[in-house]
Design a protein around this motif. Sequence first.
Motif, mmCIF file in Angstrom:
data_model
loop_
_atom_site.group_PDB
_atom_site.id
_atom_site.type_symbol
_atom_site.label_atom_id
_atom_site.label_comp_id
_atom_site.label_asym_id
_atom_site.label_seq_id
_atom_site.Cartn_x
_atom_site.Cartn_y
_atom_site.Cartn_z
ATOM 1 N N ALA A 344 98.753 63.632 32.807
ATOM 2 C CA ALA A 344 98.001 63.048 33.923
ATOM 3 C C ALA A 344 98.217 63.854 35.205
ATOM 4 C CB ALA A 344 98.420 61.594 34.122
ATOM 5 N N TRP A 356 88.986 62.268 33.256
ATOM 6 C CA TRP A 356 89.447 62.528 31.887
ATOM 7 C C TRP A 356 89.826 61.202 31.247
ATOM 8 C CZ3 TRP A 356 94.543 61.779 29.955
ATOM 9 C CH2 TRP A 356 95.493 61.344 30.903
ATOM 10 N N TYR A 357 89.943 61.222 29.926
ATOM 11 C CA TYR A 357 90.413 60.018 29.248
ATOM 12 C C TYR A 357 91.248 60.399 28.035
ATOM 13 C CZ TYR A 357 87.048 59.971 25.263
ATOM 14 O OH TYR A 357 86.349 60.242 24.105
ATOM 15 N N LEU A 394 100.823 56.294 30.883
ATOM 16 C CA LEU A 394 99.489 56.626 31.382
ATOM 17 C C LEU A 394 99.227 55.906 32.698
ATOM 18 C CD1 LEU A 394 96.693 57.894 31.027
ATOM 19 C CD2 LEU A 394 96.029 55.867 29.710
ATOM 20 N N MET A 398 98.202 57.269 36.454
ATOM 21 C CA MET A 398 97.034 56.806 37.203
ATOM 22 C C MET A 398 97.448 56.282 38.574
ATOM 23 S SD MET A 398 95.014 54.988 34.038
ATOM 24 C CE MET A 398 93.701 54.319 35.062
ATOM 25 N N SER A 402 95.976 60.206 39.190
ATOM 26 C CA SER A 402 95.231 60.935 38.163
ATOM 27 C C SER A 402 93.984 60.144 37.764
ATOM 28 C CB SER A 402 96.116 61.173 36.940
ATOM 29 O OG SER A 402 95.492 62.069 36.048
ATOM 30 N N CYS A 404 91.973 59.087 35.363
ATOM 31 C CA CYS A 404 91.768 58.733 33.953
ATOM 32 C C CYS A 404 90.872 57.501 33.863
ATOM 33 C CB CYS A 404 93.108 58.457 33.272
ATOM 34 S SG CYS A 404 92.965 57.972 31.540
ATOM 35 N N TYR A 407 91.074 54.857 27.369
ATOM 36 C CA TYR A 407 92.120 55.050 26.363
ATOM 37 C C TYR A 407 91.553 54.662 25.009
ATOM 38 C CZ TYR A 407 96.546 54.204 23.824
ATOM 39 O OH TYR A 407 97.572 54.197 22.908
#
Length: 457
Positions: A344, A356-357, A394, A398, A402, A404, A407
Amino acid sequence: MINFPKDFLWGAAASAPQTEGHSLLNGKSATTWDKWFEMNPEKFNQDQGPKDTSNTYEMYHEDVENMTKIGMNSYRTSISWARLLPDGKTLNPEAVAFYRDYFQDMLDHNIEPIINLFHFDMPWWLMEKGGWEARESVEDFAFYAKTAFEQFGDLVHKWTTFNEPMVHVECGYLLGFHYPAIVDMKKAVQVGYHTLMSHVCAVREFRKSQIDGEIGIILNVLPAYSRSQSAADLKAKKDSDLLNTQSFLDPAVLGKVPVELVELLRENDLLPTVEKGDQQLMADNTVDFIGINYYQPRRVQAPTNPHFPAKMPEDLYEPYDWPDKKINPYRGWEIYPKALYDIAIMMRDQYKNIPWYVSENGMGVADEARFKNADGMIEDDYRIDFMKEHLAMLHKGMEAGSNCFGYHMWTFVDCWSWLNGYRNRYGFYSVDLDNNFKRTVKKSGLWFKEMTANNGF
């Protein structure tokens, strides 16, 4: 409580060759998997080939219903190139009808389809011309991409070109796990380059199509971790990052191949053949988002007995077995959730904080029937713990800024996995191969439903 954004994409990932079945039916032509299984069935776990896999071709309506039952709002799968264009040029109307109905069914159930174009299933007609070794594969793939956008662009608004292109490079041209099972690093680099240019030209076709949507690529990228801070170990880490991570991620997001990677390839006599105009094509056709598949970290150390020029990646870096690792014994893979946080931050700081993911994350376990309770449900608490640990990291990334947006677990229903067949299971639903592919939800699926309902845990 760990909370995620209200529009976060919760789902799972799979592929056409690993789920559809009907591998030589309904107008589909052979892929390398069909032919390899025909030639060498002994290489495949328990003679489990690509013929039936999870029978999604017949059961996709039931599958979509089951997606809603565990709270999924998105699903990533792929189109079979050999099904849509059996000879590379002629459209298969039955394939168009199948995919359109499949994607529409997802939309009708408020599930966003994220559709990938290539997931290791090279059509045999192209393999006979050299596969990714041949430059003509680039325009062949671009034509396939253009056709897919034309046929499904009104239904699909998130596209990806390739899933884990480094895997078909490594497994097909260095490690022997995918056909043609060649061991030749020079060819591997050329295959990687043609794959990269195929991606670039598919993005070009997407931009020209002017359909409503976004396009990306799915990569198994992660920062390497060096054994120590010694100069030799740090050089191994840098070379690993250049070859495994930056080789596709830099061109996809930044529009250029890293200068240091070009130098590394040049000094080892590994430079690929390129064409005039390729650099401009890369610069002009970057992606809208990135999918990142993460299972295990990459730990490296300086090579102990290197050749120069390098003949294999081990001449540049060797795997390092970290003594403190936590292991999944069924795959032999390290479980290291913190890498998701590091990814991340890498995406935030090195790649323009592009959206992004997590396009795959999961835990494969053998003989899961051992964990059935009295009601016949597999109690896969190990998978629930795996998700919790990774989602926590994650979320931390975030929180640090980041970008994202989702998921996805690998995978929705237990699926066929190349030479491994059904040895290891990953799904939220089990598949009974001896009972008409019957789907049964696992405990992890129920946990996922509760988690997505709360948008956190």
